[in-house]
Design a protein around this motif. Structure first.
Motif, PDB file in Angstrom:
ATOM      1  N   ARG A 188       0.843  -1.197   0.000  1.00  0.00           N
ATOM      2  CA  ARG A 188       0.000   0.000   0.000  1.00  0.00           C
ATOM      3  C   ARG A 188       0.879   1.248   0.000  1.00  0.00           C
ATOM      4  O   ARG A 188       1.906   1.298   0.672  1.00  0.00           O
ATOM      5  CB  ARG A 188      -0.900   0.030   1.232  1.00  0.00           C
ATOM      6  N   SER A 189       0.470   2.231  -0.757  1.00  0.00           N
ATOM      7  CA  SER A 189       1.242   3.463  -0.828  1.00  0.00           C
ATOM      8  C   SER A 189       1.440   4.045   0.560  1.00  0.00           C
ATOM      9  O   SER A 189       0.569   3.956   1.424  1.00  0.00           O
ATOM     10  CB  SER A 189       0.518   4.484  -1.718  1.00  0.00           C
ATOM     11  N   THR A 190       2.586   4.641   0.752  1.00  0.00           N
ATOM     12  CA  THR A 190       2.904   5.182   2.072  1.00  0.00           C
ATOM     13  C   THR A 190       1.857   6.175   2.541  1.00  0.00           C
ATOM     14  O   THR A 190       1.570   6.275   3.735  1.00  0.00           O
ATOM     15  CB  THR A 190       4.281   5.864   2.026  1.00  0.00           C
ATOM     16  N   TYR A 191       1.259   6.922   1.604  1.00  0.00           N
ATOM     17  CA  TYR A 191       0.288   7.942   1.991  1.00  0.00           C
ATOM     18  C   TYR A 191      -1.013   7.330   2.485  1.00  0.00           C
ATOM     19  O   TYR A 191      -1.836   8.018   3.087  1.00  0.00           O
ATOM     20  CB  TYR A 191      -0.014   8.887   0.817  1.00  0.00           C
ATOM     21  N   ARG A 192      -1.231   6.022   2.210  1.00  0.00           N
ATOM     22  CA  ARG A 192      -2.454   5.358   2.640  1.00  0.00           C
ATOM     23  C   ARG A 192      -2.263   4.593   3.945  1.00  0.00           C
ATOM     24  O   ARG A 192      -3.216   4.064   4.503  1.00  0.00           O
ATOM     25  CB  ARG A 192      -2.919   4.391   1.549  1.00  0.00           C
ATOM     26  N   SER A 193      -1.027   4.492   4.417  1.00  0.00           N
ATOM     27  CA  SER A 193      -0.789   3.741   5.640  1.00  0.00           C
ATOM     28  C   SER A 193      -1.165   4.568   6.865  1.00  0.00           C
ATOM     29  O   SER A 193      -1.160   5.805   6.833  1.00  0.00           O
ATOM     30  CB  SER A 193       0.684   3.329   5.723  1.00  0.00           C
ATOM     31  N   ARG A 194      -1.492   3.862   7.941  1.00  0.00           N
ATOM     32  CA  ARG A 194      -1.878   4.558   9.169  1.00  0.00           C
ATOM     33  C   ARG A 194      -0.707   5.328   9.764  1.00  0.00           C
ATOM     34  O   ARG A 194      -0.883   6.399  10.334  1.00  0.00           O
ATOM     35  CB  ARG A 194      -2.422   3.544  10.174  1.00  0.00           C
ATOM     36  N   THR A 195       0.496   4.769   9.645  1.00  0.00           N
ATOM     37  CA  THR A 195       1.660   5.437  10.241  1.00  0.00           C
ATOM     38  C   THR A 195       2.027   6.715   9.509  1.00  0.00           C
ATOM     39  O   THR A 195       2.718   7.565  10.074  1.00  0.00           O
ATOM     40  CB  THR A 195       2.869   4.487  10.261  1.00  0.00           C
ATOM     41  N   TRP A 196       1.568   6.871   8.250  1.00  0.00           N
ATOM     42  CA  TRP A 196       1.884   8.103   7.528  1.00  0.00           C
ATOM     43  C   TRP A 196       1.293   9.314   8.240  1.00  0.00           C
ATOM     44  O   TRP A 196       1.867  10.403   8.198  1.00  0.00           O
ATOM     45  CB  TRP A 196       1.376   8.009   6.097  1.00  0.00           C
ATOM     46  N   ARG A 197       0.150   9.115   8.888  1.00  0.00           N
ATOM     47  CA  ARG A 197      -0.462  10.234   9.600  1.00  0.00           C
ATOM     48  C   ARG A 197       0.415  10.704  10.751  1.00  0.00           C
ATOM     49  O   ARG A 197       0.333  11.860  11.169  1.00  0.00           O
ATOM     50  CB  ARG A 197      -1.826   9.808  10.135  1.00  0.00           C
ATOM     51  N   MET A 198       1.263   9.802  11.255  1.00  0.00           N
ATOM     52  CA  MET A 198       2.160  10.171  12.350  1.00  0.00           C
ATOM     53  C   MET A 198       3.351  10.977  11.856  1.00  0.00           C
ATOM     54  O   MET A 198       4.021  11.630  12.646  1.00  0.00           O
ATOM     55  CB  MET A 198       2.637   8.908  13.065  1.00  0.00           C
ATOM     56  N   GLU A 256       8.849   4.314  -1.820  1.00  0.00           N
ATOM     57  CA  GLU A 256       8.260   2.979  -1.875  1.00  0.00           C
ATOM     58  C   GLU A 256       8.486   2.198  -0.585  1.00  0.00           C
ATOM     59  O   GLU A 256       7.695   1.311  -0.250  1.00  0.00           O
ATOM     60  CB  GLU A 256       8.846   2.190  -3.058  1.00  0.00           C
ATOM     61  N   ASN A 257       9.562   2.492   0.136  1.00  0.00           N
ATOM     62  CA  ASN A 257       9.927   1.701   1.313  1.00  0.00           C
ATOM     63  C   ASN A 257       9.847   2.507   2.602  1.00  0.00           C
ATOM     64  O   ASN A 257      10.481   2.150   3.597  1.00  0.00           O
ATOM     65  CB  ASN A 257      11.348   1.139   1.143  1.00  0.00           C
ATOM     66  N   TRP A 258       9.055   3.582   2.606  1.00  0.00           N
ATOM     67  CA  TRP A 258       9.026   4.476   3.745  1.00  0.00           C
ATOM     68  C   TRP A 258       8.528   3.783   5.009  1.00  0.00           C
ATOM     69  O   TRP A 258       7.652   2.923   4.986  1.00  0.00           O
ATOM     70  CB  TRP A 258       8.110   5.673   3.452  1.00  0.00           C
ATOM     71  N   SER A 259       9.123   4.167   6.115  1.00  0.00           N
ATOM     72  CA  SER A 259       8.650   3.794   7.444  1.00  0.00           C
ATOM     73  C   SER A 259       9.160   4.867   8.404  1.00  0.00           C
ATOM     74  O   SER A 259      10.099   5.617   8.086  1.00  0.00           O
ATOM     75  CB  SER A 259       9.155   2.413   7.863  1.00  0.00           C
ATOM     76  N   LEU A 260       8.557   4.927   9.562  1.00  0.00           N
ATOM     77  CA  LEU A 260       9.029   5.892  10.559  1.00  0.00           C
ATOM     78  C   LEU A 260      10.467   5.601  10.953  1.00  0.00           C
ATOM     79  O   LEU A 260      11.259   6.527  11.185  1.00  0.00           O
ATOM     80  CB  LEU A 260       8.122   5.858  11.783  1.00  0.00           C
ATOM     81  N   TRP A 261      10.817   4.315  11.037  1.00  0.00           N
ATOM     82  CA  TRP A 261      12.193   3.979  11.409  1.00  0.00           C
ATOM     83  C   TRP A 261      13.171   4.412  10.327  1.00  0.00           C
ATOM     84  O   TRP A 261      14.284   4.848  10.627  1.00  0.00           O
ATOM     85  CB  TRP A 261      12.333   2.486  11.681  1.00  0.00           C
ATOM     86  N   LEU A 262      12.765   4.314   9.047  1.00  0.00           N
ATOM     87  CA  LEU A 262      13.646   4.788   7.982  1.00  0.00           C
ATOM     88  C   LEU A 262      13.888   6.283   8.127  1.00  0.00           C
ATOM     89  O   LEU A 262      15.014   6.763   7.915  1.00  0.00           O
ATOM     90  CB  LEU A 262      13.023   4.479   6.621  1.00  0.00           C
ATOM     91  N   ASP A 263      12.856   7.052   8.493  1.00  0.00           N
ATOM     92  CA  ASP A 263      13.048   8.484   8.750  1.00  0.00           C
ATOM     93  C   ASP A 263      14.046   8.707   9.878  1.00  0.00           C
ATOM     94  O   ASP A 263      14.939   9.565   9.781  1.00  0.00           O
ATOM     95  CB  ASP A 263      11.712   9.138   9.103  1.00  0.00           C
ATOM     96  N   VAL A 264      13.885   7.955  10.964  1.00  0.00           N
ATOM     97  CA  VAL A 264      14.804   8.104  12.101  1.00  0.00           C
ATOM     98  C   VAL A 264      16.229   7.772  11.673  1.00  0.00           C
ATOM     99  O   VAL A 264      17.188   8.474  12.032  1.00  0.00           O
ATOM    100  CB  VAL A 264      14.348   7.208  13.268  1.00  0.00           C
ATOM    101  N   LYS A 265      16.393   6.706  10.891  1.00  0.00           N
ATOM    102  CA  LYS A 265      17.727   6.310  10.445  1.00  0.00           C
ATOM    103  C   LYS A 265      18.365   7.400   9.582  1.00  0.00           C
ATOM    104  O   LYS A 265      19.561   7.701   9.712  1.00  0.00           O
ATOM    105  CB  LYS A 265      17.639   4.998   9.664  1.00  0.00           C
ATOM    106  N   ILE A 266      17.571   7.999   8.692  1.00  0.00           N
ATOM    107  CA  ILE A 266      18.092   9.061   7.840  1.00  0.00           C
ATOM    108  C   ILE A 266      18.504  10.272   8.674  1.00  0.00           C
ATOM    109  O   ILE A 266      19.544  10.901   8.421  1.00  0.00           O
ATOM    110  CB  ILE A 266      17.047   9.443   6.774  1.00  0.00           C
TER     111      ILE A 266
END
Length: 515
Positions: free
Chosen positions: A319-329, A491-501
């Motif tokens: 599912r596209s990152t914009y449709r995931s629940r965590t994207w709202r966070m 395509e591979n977004w996650s909150l942890w990927l943001d933290v890692k970056i």
């Protein structure tokens, strides 16, 4: 006129002519990127659906997903098992370890969610789920026992063998399995009777596309009801499918925009794969599921993350990152991070502003138009690193050799401290902490004509830092590589990927790896 950057001059395609700024449509942030011209032309020619293709009477229950149903069944099973265990304990005169069993049940439900046991699937089988259920049952039981030992400061020997707890936990597990088996049987029956039927388009009307259509029509228990093909050069084949061709692949966004399609299966078509990737990316915000028939599917090994339909493997695109629940966070994280950073770095930013003022005179901030999500422009803020003499040109790619760049300006750019005012852009909603770096309109027009995947970067808000930047792709580096890294991030977004970056960006700033 300033020459284009090295990676544009060396591109195989000729340098594109200047283009006027394109219009951007207003939409809620974030929304889909502007599709290519070939797609936009089809928006006014949406295919007409017959009564058979609409299947309106068959899809009244399709809006309810399998995930909520399974979660509801598990909650009822767990709650019922706990009540029965407590009742049996009282009847036989034994105290039931209710709290420990309840703690186990909560961990068990969370572990099942983490294992993907609540995701939507085509083929439903309790036997397929059994290894994961047993594994999560053991994990939850271990966590409950260890938690009780730590909480009560008890000795291990008091809890190594607790038959009452083990019996209660086993009862919960058995009831969950029984309820799941009943739930799966109910879903299969609803699908078979077309009470749950998701309207499905098949992209590609060749041999494989017709095979997919035949399977889905002959086996309604998968819940996908094919209504037609999209193919610019379809093959005319006989068979039970005989579905209409509703247009070429470029009509897909228009069909999805009509809201009459729930699922898309991408089979083989005459469309180039690069064009198909671009087309699918323009549609990834619509509320539909995307399946892809893998190449060499006859040799493809099916794992737990794949779906199958009557022996045919189907890859369900994430599912596209914009449709995931965590994207709202992500937006909440942006506000918290930018606000906290401004509070902590306020003294440093005041000192930098004073130094810029002393170094180059009036005008602390440098403002420049950049292209963000959906091609909308905004004004980015930076500490001025050039002495004021007309400002940085909108078509100047690299200012490393600009004579107006002072020694202090070089330090600002080397440490990336000139980017700190963009924390204000983040609070205003122009940008995110992590995302593709925004570029000027002049170069966006050049790059989007030379590099087909460049425009896909604008699916998400621009960022203060990004996946491409932490891999050294900044300054006069390959635009093709930047686009590839930015699209990988999306395509591979996650909150942890943001933290890692963010952590790797801090490391780069400490090492002075900016430029």
């Amino acid at each position: 006129m300033t020459a284009a950057p090295r990676h544009v001059r060396d591109a195989a395609a000729p340098a594109p002519a200047a283009h006027p700024p394109r219009e951007t449509r207003p939409s809620a942030l974030p929304s889909s990127p502007l599709p290519p011209a070939s797609v936009r032309e089809h928006r006014t020619a949406e295919p007409n659906f017959t009564a058979e293709e609409r299947v309106t009477g068959w899809t009244r229950l399709s809006r309810f997903g399998i995930g909520p149903l399974l979660l509801a069944l598990d909650l009822v099973a767990v709650g019922g098992a706990l009540v029965v265990a407590e009742w049996i304990g009282r009847e036989v005169g034994e105290d039931s370890p209710f709290r420990k069993t309840a703690a186990f049940a909560v961990v068990f439900l969370l572990a099942m969610g983490q294992a993907g046991l609540y995701r939507s699937r085509l083929a439903l089988s309790v036997l397929d789920d059994l290894p994961a259920l047993v594994g999560r049952w053991g994990l939850a039981a271990g966590v409950a026992v260890i938690g009780q030992i730590v909480w009560s400061n008890a000795l291990w020997r008091d809890y190594i063998i607790d038959w009452r707890f083990l019996a209660g936990a086993a009862g919960v597990g058995v009831v969950v399995i029984v309820f799941r088996a009943a739930g799966y049987a109910m879903v299969r029956r609803l699908r078979s009777r077309r009470l749950v039927a998701h309207r499905t388009l098949i992209v590609g009307a060749g041999r494989v596309g017709h095979q997919v259509a035949d399977i889905l029509r002959e086996h309604p228990e998968y819940g996908l009801h094919p209504i037609g093909f999209l193919d610019g050069d379809p093959r005319v084949m006989s068979g039970p499918s005989r579905l209409p061709v509703l247009g070429g692949p470029a009509a897909l966004p228009a069909v999805l925009e009509g809201g009459r399609v729930n699922n898309v299966v991408v089979a083989f078509s005459t469309m180039k794969e690069s064009e198909m990737v671009r087309l699918i990316r323009t549609c990834d915000r619509f509320r539909c599921e995307l399946f892809v028939v893998p190449r060499l599917f006859e040799l493809h090994q099916v794992d737990g993350e794949m779906d199958t339909a009557w022996g045919l493997p189907l890859v369900r695109l994430r599912r596209s990152t914009y449709r995931s629940r965590t994207w709202r966070m992500k937006r909440l994280f942006d506000i918290a991070f930018a606000g906290g950073a401004l509070f902590v770095l306020a003294p440093l930013m005041l000192l930098l502003a004073l130094a810029v003022r002393l170094d180059g005179g009036p005008g602390v901030f440098f403002r420049q138009e950049r292209v963000g999500v959906d091609g909308r422009t905004f004004e980015v803020l930076k500490f001025r690193s050039l002495r004021p003499a007309g400002g940085e040109a909108a078509t100047t790619w690299n200012i490393a050799d600009d004579p107006r760049l002072s020694r202090f300006g070089r330090i600002l750019r080397k440490t990336s401290f000139d980017e700190l005012p963009q924390l204000i852009n983040i609070l205003r909603g122009d940008m995110s902490v992590v995302g593709p770096r925004p570029e000027r309109p002049h170069f966006v027009e050049e790059f989007r004509n030379v590099y087909p995947s460049y425009e896909a970067r604008h699916r998400v808000p621009s960022g203060l830092t990004g996946w491409a930047q932490i891999h050294g792709l900044r300054g006069d580096t390959s635009i093709a590589d930047r686009a590839r890294f930015d699209n990988y991030y999306i395509e591979n977004w996650s909150l942890w990927l943001d933290v890692k970056i963010i952590l790797r960006t801090v490391g780069s700033v400490v090492r002075g790896a900016g430029g």
